[in-house]
Design a protein around this motif. Structure first.
Motif, mmCIF file in Angstrom:
data_model
loop_
_atom_site.group_PDB
_atom_site.id
_atom_site.type_symbol
_atom_site.label_atom_id
_atom_site.label_comp_id
_atom_site.label_asym_id
_atom_site.label_seq_id
_atom_site.Cartn_x
_atom_site.Cartn_y
_atom_site.Cartn_z
ATOM 1 N N ASP A 1 0.885 -1.208 -0.070
ATOM 2 C CA ASP A 1 -0.095 -0.062 -0.240
ATOM 3 C C ASP A 1 0.804 1.398 0.168
ATOM 4 O O ASP A 1 0.541 2.073 -0.510
ATOM 5 N N TYR A 2 1.980 1.114 0.880
ATOM 6 C CA TYR A 2 3.080 2.519 0.989
ATOM 7 C C TYR A 2 3.429 2.633 -0.621
ATOM 8 O O TYR A 2 3.325 3.834 -1.015
ATOM 9 N N ILE A 3 4.036 1.661 -1.303
ATOM 10 C CA ILE A 3 4.474 1.795 -2.860
ATOM 11 C C ILE A 3 3.261 2.308 -3.426
ATOM 12 O O ILE A 3 3.520 3.309 -4.355
ATOM 13 N N ASN A 4 2.256 2.018 -3.550
ATOM 14 C CA ASN A 4 1.056 2.263 -4.392
ATOM 15 C C ASN A 4 0.497 3.524 -4.164
ATOM 16 O O ASN A 4 -0.197 4.229 -5.103
ATOM 17 N N SER A 5 0.570 4.097 -2.719
ATOM 18 C CA SER A 5 0.120 5.251 -2.617
ATOM 19 C C SER A 5 0.486 6.468 -3.195
ATOM 20 O O SER A 5 0.054 7.320 -3.321
ATOM 21 N N GLY A 6 1.780 6.393 -3.755
ATOM 22 C CA GLY A 6 2.643 7.188 -4.433
ATOM 23 C C GLY A 6 1.652 7.571 -5.968
ATOM 24 O O GLY A 6 2.003 8.649 -6.522
ATOM 25 N N TYR A 7 1.077 6.623 -6.285
ATOM 26 C CA TYR A 7 0.417 6.697 -7.892
ATOM 27 C C TYR A 7 -1.079 7.057 -8.054
ATOM 28 O O TYR A 7 -1.653 6.451 -7.126
ATOM 29 N N THR A 8 -1.456 7.976 -8.875
ATOM 30 C CA THR A 8 -2.801 8.042 -9.328
ATOM 31 C C THR A 8 -2.912 6.825 -10.363
ATOM 32 O O THR A 8 -1.846 6.354 -10.999
ATOM 33 N N THR A 9 -4.089 6.421 -10.766
ATOM 34 C CA THR A 9 -4.361 5.387 -11.762
ATOM 35 C C THR A 9 -4.293 5.868 -12.968
ATOM 36 O O THR A 9 -4.425 5.116 -14.183
#
Ligand SMILES: Nc1ncnc2c1ncn2[C@@H]1O[C@H](COP(=O)(O)OP(=O)(O)O)[C@@H](O)[C@H]1O
Ligand SMILES: [Mg+2]
Length: 509
Positions: free
Chosen positions: A9-17
């Motif tokens: 979740d930490y890694i993916n929190s950085g990106y918008t889709t």
């Protein structure tokens, strides 16, 4: 082990889709890759520039290769400065092996071998598309910066450019520029001082010496025609892949001045000719400068200022600049502070100075609860890096230790034969490699000086003849025309009038 889901979740929190991106590889936690936790660079942020740093042999050049080929695949053209000559392999497909297999198994997607459309370019007389620029295009400001001239000297260069402009005298190569410099304080002294004020020969002498210095680094090969059109860097092949333009600079390591001259002229030309980009969501062109310390190390402060401002401005043209270097401090702070993407490969801690540098480097990365950055910096494996990118909103993504994918193209150079056939199929070589030396300042001035000299010789001969005639006809009545004033005499001869006007005419043209 820390909670994998929380890390994911930490890694993916950085990106918008939204928006397209490049996948660099998988994020790592406690030395292991985490499935599906991919580290990505949004295409939209690639014009925000970046840095790839790390000790020798840690994977910097391969990271450059990975980003370049993935951009090409997305239809974005790339320009690589190949200082060590190890990038030509991009034109050939890579080869799978046990190590790569293992790497990709850890990352979580299969290895794919692919080649990319490539063009080889050169600044010297090596094989490849010749890159040249004319002195006129370079312009007085840039030329003065490159030559590291004083304000007074730069003023003279500006006057000289103006004179050539006014007189429609193209300044193509350094031969032209040297000729006019010399002319301005020699044969053309009067003409110049009348129109622009007196020019001191000690100043032009100083400028000449700087030009010679630049020539000694091979710049005479760079200045001239046919000048390279940066639009030719933007080609897309029949499969929709962006061209990867590789400038071979293997013979330039000891010629930093030529390298920075070229870089600056290219960036200025791109800035001047590329249209302003709106929010297109992807870059137009991405440049990678391997061994970037070469352009900064010997640059004067005037040159550095110029580079800094171009780095800042060129973003709006959709052009991204990526510096690859061992030590981030090779890049000036004013440039560093403008970089959106940072990829830090391993650093070695041999000395106390090294350890200090590592602490400093670590402080420049976002804080993460998952990593002790300074410790990670020294324990990264080859082909691993700490990555901090910008997301689509321009906010830094969470710091990620990353297992980088392997390049799809060959991690080695082309063979002699492969290179030959690549060069043979080039469409740009026939366009740019013909040598032209059309009439320019050098030829025009040489002719002008010659004509003037001839007139002087003729004039002398005429005077002597006249003197001889006078002594033989001294008994006869002497014409009232005075020979004391050569001007009157000259003007009275119709042929002389024509040729004097001829010179004047040429001057005025
Ligand atoms: N992403 C990668 N995938 C596979 N092997 C890699 C990767 N990065 C580096 N390597 C290996 O490490 C070697 C050195 O990498 P290189 O990029 O040339 O280092 P640097 O430019 O930092 O000196 C390569 O020849 C290759 O064998
Ligand atoms: Mg390298």
């Amino acid at each position: 082990m820390a909670n994998k889901q929380a890390f994911f979740d930490y890694i993916n929190s950085g990106y918008t889709t939204k928006g397209d991106f490049i996948n660099l590889g998988a994020a790592m936690l406690e030395g292991e890759t985490v499935t599906d936790a991919y580290v990505k660079i949004p295409l939209k942020t690639l014009n925000r520039h970046g840095l790839i740093a790390g000790a020798t042999g840690t994977g910097k050049t391969k990271t450059l290769q990975i980003i370049a080929e993935n951009l090409s695949e997305k239809g974005i053209p790339v320009l690589l400065m190949d200082i060590k000559g190890d990038l030509s392999g991009i034109a050939a497909p890579g080869e799978n092996n046990a190590k790569i297999e293992e790497r990709h198994k850890a990352i979580g997607f299969p290895y794919e071998a692919k080649k990319f459309p490539s063009e080889i370019l050169t600044l010297s007389d090596q094989e490849g598309v010749r890159l040249r620029a004319t002195v006129s295009e370079f312009g007085p400001v840039l030329l003065s910066r490159i030559l590291d001239l004083s304000d007074v000297q730069a003023g003279i260069v500006a006057v000289i450019f103006k004179y050539c402009d006014d007189n429609k005298m193209p300044l193509l190569d350094l031969k032209d520029f040297k000729k006019i410099l010399q002319y301005a304080t020699d044969e053309g002294k009067e003409e110049f001082s009348e129109a622009y004020g007196r020019i001191s020969s000690s100043s032009t002498g100083a400028i000449l010496r700087k030009v010679v210095e630049l020539e000694q680094q091979g710049a005479d090969l760079f200045f001239g025609e046919k000048s390279f059109d940066p639009q030719d860097l933007l080609r897309i092949d029949e499969n929709g892949f962006g061209y990867i333009n590789i400038i071979r600079l293997t013979d330039i390591q000891d010629k930093p001045k030529l390298f920075s001259t070229f870089m600056l002229s290219l960036l200025a030309e791109i800035y001047a000719t590329f249209p302003e980009q709106g929010d297109s969501g992807r870059p137009e062109l991405v440049l990678f400068i391997d061994e970037a310390h070469l352009i900064f190390n010997e640059a004067s402060s005037a040159l550095l200022n110029q580079i800094e401002s171009i780095v800042k401005l060129i973003r709006s043209k959709g052009v991204g600049l990526y510096f690859v270097t061992q030590d981030p401090t090779d890049v000036p702070d004013a440039v560093l502070s403008q970089l959106g993407l940072k990829i830090q490969h391993a650093l070695r801690a041999f000395t106390a100075k090294d350890r200090k540098a590592i602490k400093l480097t670590a402080e420049n990365y976002p804080i993460s609860e998952y990593y002790k950055t300074d410790e990670v910096l020294t324990s990264l494996g080859i082909g691993e890096a700490l990555v901090s990118a910008l997301n689509e909103k321009g906010i830094p993504t969470p710091l990620a230790r990353t297992m980088l994918r392997a390049p799809m193209s060959r991690m080695d150079i082309l063979s002699e034969n492969e290179l030959k056939s690549l060069l043979k199929n080039s469409k740009l070589i026939p366009k740019y490699n013909e040598v032209i030396d059309r009439e320019s300042a050098y030829e025009i001035l040489t002719e002008k000086i010659e004509t003037a000299n001839k007139e002087e010789v003729k004039e002398k001969a005429r005077e002597e003849k006249e003197a001889a005639r006078k002594t033989t006809t001294s008994s006869r009545s002497i014409s009232r025309r005075s020979t004391a004033n050569p001007w009157i005499k000259t003007l009275s001869s119709p042929t002389v009038i024509r040729s004097v006007l001829g010179i004047l005419g040429k001057m005025m043209r």
